[in-house]
Design an enzyme around this catalytic site. Structure first.
Site, short mmCIF file in Angstrom:
data_model
loop_
_atom_site.label_atom_id
_atom_site.label_comp_id
_atom_site.label_asym_id
_atom_site.label_seq_id
_atom_site.Cartn_x
_atom_site.Cartn_y
_atom_site.Cartn_z
N SER A 15 0.81 -1.23 0.00
CA SER A 15 0.00 0.00 0.00
C SER A 15 0.84 1.27 0.00
CB SER A 15 -0.96 0.00 1.20
OG SER A 15 -0.22 0.09 2.40
N TYR A 159 10.82 -6.64 16.88
CA TYR A 159 11.28 -6.40 15.50
C TYR A 159 12.60 -7.13 15.25
CZ TYR A 159 12.07 -3.84 11.15
OH TYR A 159 12.29 -3.50 9.82
P1 NAD Z 1 5.61 0.78 5.81
O1 NAD Z 1 5.04 0.80 7.18
O2 NAD Z 1 5.70 2.06 5.06
O3 NAD Z 1 4.81 -0.27 4.90
C1 NAD Z 1 4.50 -1.55 5.37
C2 NAD Z 1 3.55 -2.23 4.41
O4 NAD Z 1 3.15 -3.48 5.00
C3 NAD Z 1 2.27 -1.43 4.18
O5 NAD Z 1 1.87 -1.56 2.83
C4 NAD Z 1 1.26 -2.11 5.10
O6 NAD Z 1 -0.07 -1.98 4.63
C5 NAD Z 1 1.73 -3.57 4.99
N1 NAD Z 1 1.26 -4.42 6.07
C6 NAD Z 1 1.51 -4.29 7.41
N2 NAD Z 1 0.89 -5.26 8.09
C7 NAD Z 1 0.25 -6.05 7.17
C8 NAD Z 1 -0.55 -7.21 7.24
N3 NAD Z 1 -0.86 -7.78 8.41
N4 NAD Z 1 -1.04 -7.75 6.09
C9 NAD Z 1 -0.76 -7.17 4.89
N5 NAD Z 1 -0.01 -6.07 4.76
C10 NAD Z 1 0.49 -5.51 5.89
O7 NAD Z 1 7.04 0.09 5.92
P2 NAD Z 1 8.33 0.10 4.97
O8 NAD Z 1 9.33 0.97 5.60
O9 NAD Z 1 7.95 0.28 3.55
O10 NAD Z 1 8.84 -1.40 5.23
C11 NAD Z 1 8.60 -2.49 4.35
C12 NAD Z 1 9.44 -3.67 4.81
O11 NAD Z 1 10.83 -3.30 4.80
C13 NAD Z 1 9.13 -4.16 6.21
O12 NAD Z 1 9.22 -5.55 6.26
C14 NAD Z 1 10.23 -3.54 7.05
O13 NAD Z 1 10.48 -4.26 8.21
C15 NAD Z 1 11.39 -3.59 6.07
N6 NAD Z 1 12.46 -2.63 6.37
C16 NAD Z 1 12.21 -1.29 6.39
C17 NAD Z 1 13.24 -0.41 6.69
C18 NAD Z 1 13.05 1.08 6.74
O14 NAD Z 1 14.00 1.79 7.09
N7 NAD Z 1 11.88 1.62 6.40
C19 NAD Z 1 14.53 -0.91 6.96
C20 NAD Z 1 14.75 -2.28 6.93
C21 NAD Z 1 13.71 -3.13 6.61
#
Ligand code: NAD
Length: 261
Positions: A15, A159
């Site tokens: 999303s 986490y």
């Molecule tokens: P975000 O919060 O912007 O997006 C997370 C997405 O996951 C959203 O689309 C949300 O709707 C979806 N989501 C959450 N729970 C859900 C569920 N139960 N069912 C279906 N969809 C669900 O986060 P982001 O920063 O884009 O992170 C994406 C991934 O990358 C995650 O796994 C996060 O741990 C990982 N990550 C992010 C970072 C960072 O710095 N942002 C760093 C390392 C890893």
């Protein structure tokens, strides 16, 4: 840029942030894209944009599912197969950072919910797609990892524990399915400017929340890295966490940080 024409990718958690950027990246490379999130509004908006022929070559489909539910994820796999006929890539991107709290102050139910999404969600995706990929003779599964898989950070016990488990799911998937031509690989993106990072910043807990916003990379960078991992070049990293935190990793993906010379 490699072509993903006639290929299909499912992105769990599409999303916003990294997941949405990944959908646009694959569509621009010609793939059919299945965007998945719990509610429909945002994913339908992204799918509508991708389906505008002026914007991208690939077709997009928005499907609602909670990754914590195996039945939901299996339905996504089944519907995708009916509509697009195959699944070439699965991106296990859905993840949550809340509840940010020290262990003794954490809410047991919220802690457990984060585990259901961050670990079981990844398992559910792998469990549901691997039988199809085995039959098909291959495929790529990209699991979103993090530096938190290797380092404990205050307030992030859920986490860090979950990302360490995801790293092991990547290794286990590689051990069991490499012989079927299935690549299971992790991506450790570094810190990315997304809603998740805003939540971290607002918490004020641990050094990550103190980082200057300008140090975070845009979500389009990990999106490019995920697409790279789905090419033949990505095969070299099967079973590991590929990182774009290093100049070498970025160079392979075609990314350049101002500090890279
Ligand atoms: P975000 O919060 O912007 O997006 C997370 C997405 O996951 C959203 O689309 C949300 O709707 C979806 N989501 C959450 N729970 C859900 C569920 N139960 N069912 C279906 N969809 C669900 O986060 P982001 O920063 O884009 O992170 C994406 C991934 O990358 C995650 O796994 C996060 O741990 C990982 N990550 C992010 C970072 C960072 O710095 N942002 C760093 C390392 C890893």
């Amino acid at each position: 840029m490699s072509s993903f024409e006639n290929k299909t990718v499912i992105i769990l958690g599409a999303s916003r942030g990294i997941g949405a950027a990944t959908a646009y990246q694959f569509a621009a490379q010609g793939a059919n894209v299945v965007l998945v999130a719990r509610s429909s509004k945002q994913i339908e908006m992204h799918a509508g944009k991708i389906n505008n022929p002026q914007n991208a070559k690939g077709q997009a489909l928005a499907l609602t599912a909670d990754v914590a539910s195996y039945a939901d994820v299996r339905t996504v796999i089944e519907k995708t197969l009916v509509i697009f006929g195959s699944i070439d890539y699965l991106v296990n991107n859905a993840g949550v950072i809340e509840p940010i709290a020290r262990l003794d102050e954490s809410d047991p139910e919220e802690w457990s919910k984060a585990i259901d999404i961050n670990i079981k969600g990844v398992y559910n995706g792998m469990r549901a797609v691997i039988p199809h990929m085995k039959k098909q003779g291959g495929g790529v599964i990209v699991n979103l990892s993090s530096g938190a898989a290797n380092n404990a950070l205050e307030g992030w016990s859920h986490y860090c524990a979950s990302k360490a488990a995801v790293k092991m799911l990547t290794m286990a998937g590689h051990k069991e399915y490499a012989e079927y031509g299935i690549i299971v690989v992790g991506l450790s993106p570094g810190t990315v400017a997304t809603d998740m990072m805003s939540t971290i910043k607002d918490s004020g807990v641990n050094p990550v929340s103190q980082l200057d916003w300008t140090t975070h990379i845009p979500p389009e960078w990990p999106a490019k890295a995920i697409a790279f991992l789905c090419t033949e070049q990505g095969e070299d990293f099967a079973g590991t966490d590929f990182s774009i935190k290093t100049p070498e990793g970025r160079a392979l993906v075609g990314l350049k940080h101002p500090s890279d010379e």
